[in-house]
Structures are given as structure tokens and as C-alpha cells.
Design an enzyme around this catalytic site. Structure first.
Site, short mmCIF file in Angstrom:
data_model
loop_
_atom_site.label_atom_id
_atom_site.label_comp_id
_atom_site.label_asym_id
_atom_site.label_seq_id
_atom_site.Cartn_x
_atom_site.Cartn_y
_atom_site.Cartn_z
N THR A 18 1.91 32.30 40.67
CA THR A 18 2.61 33.52 40.28
C THR A 18 2.57 33.74 38.76
O THR A 18 2.48 34.85 38.28
CB THR A 18 4.09 33.46 40.72
N ARG A 22 0.30 25.92 37.06
CA ARG A 22 1.48 25.09 36.83
C ARG A 22 1.36 23.81 37.65
O ARG A 22 1.13 23.87 38.86
CB ARG A 22 2.72 25.86 37.27
N SER A 116 7.34 27.65 32.01
CA SER A 116 8.46 28.58 32.13
C SER A 116 9.79 27.90 32.43
O SER A 116 10.25 27.10 31.64
CB SER A 116 8.12 29.62 33.18
N HIS A 117 10.36 28.19 33.59
CA HIS A 117 11.69 27.67 33.92
C HIS A 117 11.64 26.28 34.54
O HIS A 117 12.69 25.73 34.88
CB HIS A 117 12.37 28.64 34.88
N LYS A 129 -0.42 29.84 30.96
CA LYS A 129 -0.53 31.24 31.37
C LYS A 129 -1.70 31.83 30.61
O LYS A 129 -1.78 31.71 29.39
CB LYS A 129 0.75 32.01 31.02
N ASP A 272 15.44 31.33 29.88
CA ASP A 272 14.73 30.19 30.48
C ASP A 272 13.86 29.51 29.43
O ASP A 272 13.86 29.88 28.25
CB ASP A 272 13.91 30.63 31.71
N ASP A 274 10.74 29.49 28.56
CA ASP A 274 9.82 30.26 27.72
C ASP A 274 10.38 31.63 27.32
O ASP A 274 9.64 32.49 26.82
CB ASP A 274 8.44 30.38 28.36
N ASP A 276 11.44 34.34 28.81
CA ASP A 276 11.19 35.66 29.42
C ASP A 276 12.24 36.02 30.47
O ASP A 276 12.26 37.14 30.96
CB ASP A 276 9.76 35.77 29.96
N ARG A 277 13.12 35.06 30.80
CA ARG A 277 14.19 35.37 31.76
C ARG A 277 15.55 35.38 31.07
O ARG A 277 15.70 34.78 30.00
CB ARG A 277 14.26 34.31 32.84
N THR A 339 5.69 40.07 43.96
CA THR A 339 6.34 39.22 42.96
C THR A 339 5.35 38.76 41.89
O THR A 339 4.22 38.41 42.20
CB THR A 339 6.94 38.00 43.68
N GLU A 358 12.61 42.02 37.97
CA GLU A 358 12.56 41.20 39.18
C GLU A 358 13.93 40.57 39.40
O GLU A 358 14.68 40.35 38.44
CB GLU A 358 11.54 40.07 39.02
N GLU A 359 14.20 40.23 40.67
CA GLU A 359 15.48 39.59 41.00
C GLU A 359 15.62 38.22 40.34
O GLU A 359 16.70 37.68 40.24
CB GLU A 359 15.66 39.45 42.51
N SER A 360 14.48 37.66 39.92
CA SER A 360 14.47 36.29 39.38
C SER A 360 14.84 36.27 37.90
O SER A 360 14.23 35.56 37.12
CB SER A 360 13.09 35.67 39.60
N LYS A 371 7.96 39.93 30.71
CA LYS A 371 9.38 40.15 30.71
C LYS A 371 9.98 39.48 29.49
O LYS A 371 9.33 38.66 28.85
CB LYS A 371 10.01 39.65 32.01
N ARG A 489 11.53 30.80 49.73
CA ARG A 489 12.54 31.70 49.18
C ARG A 489 12.91 32.77 50.22
O ARG A 489 12.02 33.41 50.78
CB ARG A 489 12.01 32.41 47.93
C1 VG1 Z 1 9.01 32.97 40.25
C2 VG1 Z 1 9.81 34.24 40.45
C3 VG1 Z 1 8.99 35.44 40.01
C4 VG1 Z 1 8.54 35.25 38.56
C5 VG1 Z 1 7.79 33.95 38.44
C6 VG1 Z 1 7.39 33.64 37.00
O1 VG1 Z 1 7.87 32.97 41.05
O2 VG1 Z 1 10.18 34.37 41.79
O3 VG1 Z 1 9.77 36.60 40.16
O4 VG1 Z 1 7.70 36.31 38.17
O5 VG1 Z 1 8.60 32.87 38.89
O6 VG1 Z 1 8.51 33.60 36.19
P1 VG1 Z 1 7.80 32.19 42.45
O7 VG1 Z 1 6.39 32.38 42.93
O8 VG1 Z 1 8.18 30.79 42.18
O9 VG1 Z 1 8.81 32.85 43.35
V1 VG1 Z 1 8.46 32.67 34.83
O10 VG1 Z 1 9.85 32.94 34.01
O11 VG1 Z 1 8.29 31.14 35.60
O12 VG1 Z 1 7.08 33.02 34.05
CO CO Z 2 9.79 32.12 32.17
#
Ligand code: VG1
Ligand code: CO
Length: 536
Positions: A18, A22, A116-117, A129, A272, A274, A276-277, A339, A358-360, A371, A489
Site C-alpha cells: 500500500t 515494507r 511509516s507507522h 517509498k 505517525d 513519518d 503523514d498521519r 486504499t 482516509e479513515e487511517s 497526506k 481489517r
Molecule cells: C494502511 C492504511 C492506508 C494507508 C497506508 C499507508 O494501509 O490502511 O489507508 O494509506 O497504511 O499509510 P494497509 O494496507 O495496511 O491497510 V502510511 O502512514 O503507513 O504511509
Molecule cells: Co505514515
């Protein structure tokens, strides 16, 4: 400088998910794993004969990004890249700031070294990325081309110089991302109003979770807006994030969540790893990310950057429909994408939308192609400063006007992968339309697919969506960012117009929906009676 060609063999696990590639850090440390991926990205990017002039490299500061940096510089320069822009001498920057650097310096693209997170360190995760020249993540078709390259790679190019020398090559330039990023955001929001809000005595907390946002937060909230320095928590970046799981939600950012639920400040927030959240918290009040997106849309006129209005908005399909209700009133188009932020980029590029989320825990707009956590936080501060209302009042008014979309996302992390794949396959193929579960009838079940209205790119298997006769929408998909086993999820929503029910706790309100989901997906039957690892 001699260019070396080093023989290598393909890895079979380099398909980006996504948000980039990773993996567990130990996987990235295997000989040639990083080099293969970087060379494959360059191969995919230059397959049409195009040369790469300027390339940006940045990261969220996690181990072993600093050690990887010289290796990446050498591969880039050996492949003919003229200028490598390294984001920050200390090599720590939020993803949105890096996206901005790619755009500002008109680079051909970039690498963001971040998972990221996900937790960091030798026992955590690492990631890359791959960014395009618009400052956004690799498109679906480029990702596929890159993956094909990883399957056939036989050598990579590098320079026969030491790592220390690589950092001092004349092709390497260091750019300070914090000033550029802070200037950009200052040009968008009403900083005078926010300064006054702070000066009036409002209290604030920001949790950087030992990751990439501390310096930017200090510059923006403290230096430019007048917040107190001690309100920026866990600001110093650590290469393992101090063992923190840097995901801004009530589960993993529980320190600030609990503090705010005890009424600790007027406004609390976190980003988070990086940057972006974001998570938004009022005094004793938690804002669901989907509601947050709707509220940003509702109040966009208060923000100088959006003075000329919204052109359209987009949300990922599993995100709640709250923003649709707000946008409809304004006569705006709402796009529903799969997503992942990469699906917003073409809509932003084409000017069809200028706000999305996004909901995340992620929202963003058309000034960059990622983001942006601090963007969303400033947007909220701008709203609070201009309306004089509290976070809770802002959210309750939105519910009163549009009804409440009760919404919950819950994840089961690290479950058995083949069992999870089987579950998705079974429900995808089952004929469920018209099927009854107790009193509830499924109206429609569909496998979510998407044709990009701008590029025509088509993707399928982006999750399962189920609509029922009692107004419930269920979405289910497997995570593309986890690194161990599978992460399942579930996303559920149900609309409520009866104001007397708005205060029912979400999990209580949706209790029978959770049971319905379990019956349809036979989750506990296959995985046992396990608790979700995160409920948001
Ligand atoms: C998750 C979230 C998605 C987001 C992605 C990257 O992906 O659900 O909405 O865009 O992380 O976010 P997944 O495939 O695990 O549901 V970030 O902040 O990790 O770049
Ligand atoms: Co992130």
C-alpha cells in the site's frame, strides 16, 4: 570515479504494498536486498530511455536509513543521476516535507526511507517509498513495472568509493526541509488567528512519538505560533523511535489519548513515524478520522489556501460516508478510491479534487502528493481559532446537521496468511446477495474495483464491500503494509439520524454489526476467539 557493476540475484519478495516496500529490518539488511530494489526502481524509471537528473532521498530517521544513504547515493550517481538532494544533514524529515522538496526542486522523483507507522529498530520494520516527479507515490502501473524489474535483475551499478566519501560527492546537496515545509504551511493557513488562539491562553499537546515530526512541530507550533516548547512531546528523533509503535490512534498513542480524555488540554494531537498521519483530540473528546475529513471539508472556507473553494473531494472506499454528506450539500463530487494515497494523486494532478482523506488517520490536499499530519492539525487549529468553538462543539454540530455515521475500523494483526487469503477468496466468490443472517439481509456484496477516471488504470480485488437492508456498510480487506503474517481489517458503518442516540458508545452501537460480520466472514470459526489488536 570508477563505476562498478556488481552481480546479484533477484529476490522474490520485493513487490511494494500500500505504501512502498515494507519488510522487517532484518530482511532489508540481507546482502543486496536494498541495492536490488533501488536499482530495480531506477531500471523501471529509465526503461523508456529517460535520464534521471535530480533525485531526492529522505527518511523518517529510522535505523538503518543513515547507513543505507551512502549506498543509495552511490547507486544513483553510478546510474547517471546528476544531483542527489539529501533531505536534511541529520536525515530526518516528515514524508510530506519530502514530497514538497521533490516538487519545489522539480526532481525526477525520490526515495523515502520509512516504514511509516510501523515500529522501527533492529526488531522492527524498514521500508522504501518510491516517489514520482509529482511528489507522490509510485502509481499502480509503475509499481508493477518495478516489481517486474526486481524479478529479473542480475546486476546493479555503484561507485568504487567508500561510504564516507559518497556523502561528500559534488553531486550531493543537502536541503533543509523544515524551513521550506514550515513556509509552505504558513502560506496556507491563518497563522495570525492561530497565534491569537494560543495567546488567549488555549492549551495544546503534540506527540511526535520520538519520530520524524519533532523539529517541524517545534518550528511551526512553538517558533511561529507561540505554543510552549514543553507542549511538544517526545520531540527528539530516535532511530528506533524509543521502542514506541508510532501509530497515532487510541491504542498505540495511548499516552496522549489518555491525557486528553482526562481533560489535559484544549487540543491534543499526534503524528505517525513519518508524519503523514494525525490523530485529533479535544478536551475529553476523540475525533474519528473520517469525521475529521468531513469537518475539514465543511470549514474549508476559513482557510486562506481554500478561499477559492473546493473543486471536489475524495476518500478511500473504507472511509466513512460522513464527508459525502457534507460534500453533497456543497454540490461537490466525491470520489471513492482504493486504499492508499497513490490513488488520489491523479485526481489531485488533474484538479478534480483538492481535499482528500482516509479513515487511517490521514488527510491532505493538492499542495503536495502525500497526506500530511501537521496540515490536518493546522487545519483544525485554524477552525478552532476562527470559530471560537471547542473540538467537541465542532464535531457535535456536524452530527446535528448531517446525522452521525457510526464508524469503526478494527484490525487483527499478524494472523495466519493462508487462512486470511482463504477467507477473502471464499467471501469474494460466495453468492451472498439476498442471504439472511438473523433479521439482516444482504442487499449487495461486491469485490471493490476501480478505474482511475483520469488515467484509465484499472485495479481489482481492493476489498469486499457488503451493504445490508438495515443500512449497514461493511468493508473488509487485507493490509498491504504489515510485515508478519496477514493483517485483516474490517470497517463498519451505520448511519443514525436520531440525535438521542448520538452518545451511545460506538462499539456498543455497532455490537450487532460486529456479530453480523463474524457470521458472514466466519472469522472466529477460523481464527479462534481473538481480540482485535486495534479498534479505531
Ligand atoms: C494502511 C492504511 C492506508 C494507508 C497506508 C499507508 O494501509 O490502511 O489507508 O494509506 O497504511 O499509510 P494497509 O494496507 O495496511 O491497510 V502510511 O502512514 O503507513 O504511509
Ligand atoms: Co505514515
Amino acid at each position: 570515479m570508477k563505476i562498478l557493476s556488481v552481480d546479484t540475484k533477484p529476490f522474490d519478495n520485493q513487490k511494494p504494498g500500500t505504501g512502498g516496500l515494507r519488510k522487517q529490518t532484518s530482511v532489508f539488511l540481507a546482502p543486496n536486498f536494498l541495492e536490488n530494489f533501488i536499482q530495480s526502481a531506477i531500471n523501471a524509471r529509465t526503461a523508456d530511455g529517460q535520464m534521471l537528473n535530480t533525485w531526492v532521498v529522505g527518511g523518517d530517521g529510522r535505523y538503518p536509513g543513515m547507513q543505507f544513504l551512502p549506498k543509495i547515493i552511490k547507486i544513483l550517481v553510478a546510474n547517471g543521476v546528476q544531483k542527489v538532494l539529501v533531505v536534511g544533514r541529520d536525515f530526518v524529515a516528515p514524508t510530506p516535507a519530502i514530497s514538497h522538496i521533490i516538487r519545489k526542486y522539480k526532481a525526477d522523483g525520490g526515495f523515502i526511507l520509512s516504514a511509516s507507522h510501523n515500529p522501527a529498530g533492529i526488531n522492527g520494520d524498514f521500508g522504501v517509498k518510491v516517489e514520482m516527479d509529482n511528489g507522490g507515490q509510485a502509481t499502480e502501473s509503475f509499481t508493477n513495472a518495478l516489481y517486474e524489474q526486481t524479478k529479473v535483475i542480475s546486476s546493479y551499478k555503484t561507485l568504487d568509493i567508500g561510504d564516507v566519501d559518497a556523502l561528500e560527492l559534488p553531486n550531493v546537496e543537502y536541503v533543509n526541509p523544515i524551513k521550506d515545509y514550515a513556509d509552505l504551511l504558513e502560506s496556507m493557513f491563518d497563522f495570525d488567528a492561530i497565534r491569537k488562539w494560543f495567546a488567549d491562553g488555549h492549551t495544546f499537546r503534540f506527540d511526535a512519538m520520538n519520530a520524524s515530526t519533532g523539529a517541524a512541530a517545534h518550528e511551526i507550533f512553538v517558533n511561529r505560533l507561540g505554543a510552549r516548547p514543553e507542549w511538544i512531546l517526545r520531540a527528539a528523533p530516535k532511530d528506533d523511535f524509543g521502542g514506541v509503535h508510532p501509530e497515532p490512534n487510541p491504542t498505540y498513542a495511548h499516552e496522549i489519548y489518555d491525557f486528553m480524555m482526562r481533560g489535559g488540554a484544549d487540543f491534543g494531537c499526534a503524528c505517525d513515524g513519518d508524519g503523514d498521519r494525525n490523530m485529533i483530540l479535544g478536551n475529553g473528546f476523540y475525533v474519528k478520522p473520517s469525521d475529521s475529513l468531513a469537518i475539514l471539508a465543511k470549514y474549508h472556507k476559513l482557510v486562506p489556501y481554500f478561499q477559492s473553494g473546493l473543486r471536489g473531494v475524495a476518500r478511500s472506499a473504507p472511509t466513512s460516508s460522513a464527508v459525502d454528506a457534507v460534500a453533497k450539500k456543497m454540490g461537490l463530487d466525491v470520489y471513492q478510491t482504493p486504499t492508499g494515497w497513490k490513488f488520489f494523486a491523479s485526481l489531485l494532478d488533474a484538479g478534480r479534487i483538492n481535499l482528500c482523506g482516509e479513515e487511517s488517520f490521514g488527510q491532505g490536499a493538492d499542495y503536495i502528493r502525500e497526506k500530511d499530519g501537521i496540515f490536518a492539525i493546522l487545519f483544525w487549529l485554524n477552525i478552532l481559532a476562527k470559530t471560537g468553538k471547542t473540538v467537541e462543539e465542532i464535531v457535535r454540530e456536524m452530527w446535528d446537521e448531517n446525522g452521525r455515521f457510526f464508524y469503526c475500523q478494527y484490525s487483527y494483526e499478524g494472523v495466519d496468511k493462508s487462512a486470511a487469503d482463504d477467507m477473502i477468496r471464499r467471501v469474494s466468490n460466495a453468492n451472498l446477495d439476498g442471504r439472511k443472517y438473523g433479521d439482516v439481509t444482504i442487499l449487495r456484496k461486491e469485490v471493490f474495483e476501480y478505474t482511475d477516471p483520469v488515467t484509465g488504470e484499472f485495479v481489482t480485488n481492493q476489498g469486499i464491500q457488503i451493504l445490508t437492508d438495515n443500512g449497514v456498510r461493511v468493508f473488509c480487506r487485507l493490509s498491504g503494509t504489515g510485515t508478519v503474517g496477514a493483517t485483516v481489517r474490517f470497517y463498519v458503518e451505520r448511519f443514525e439520524s436520531d440525535k438521542s442516540k448520538f452518545d451511545v458508545p460506538v462499539t456498543e452501537y455497532l455490537q450487532d454489526v460486529f456479530q453480523f460480520v463474524d457470521a458472514v466472514f466466519e472469522f472466529s470459526k477460523n481464527f479462534g476467539d481473538i481480540r482485535p489488536s486495534a479498534i479505531n
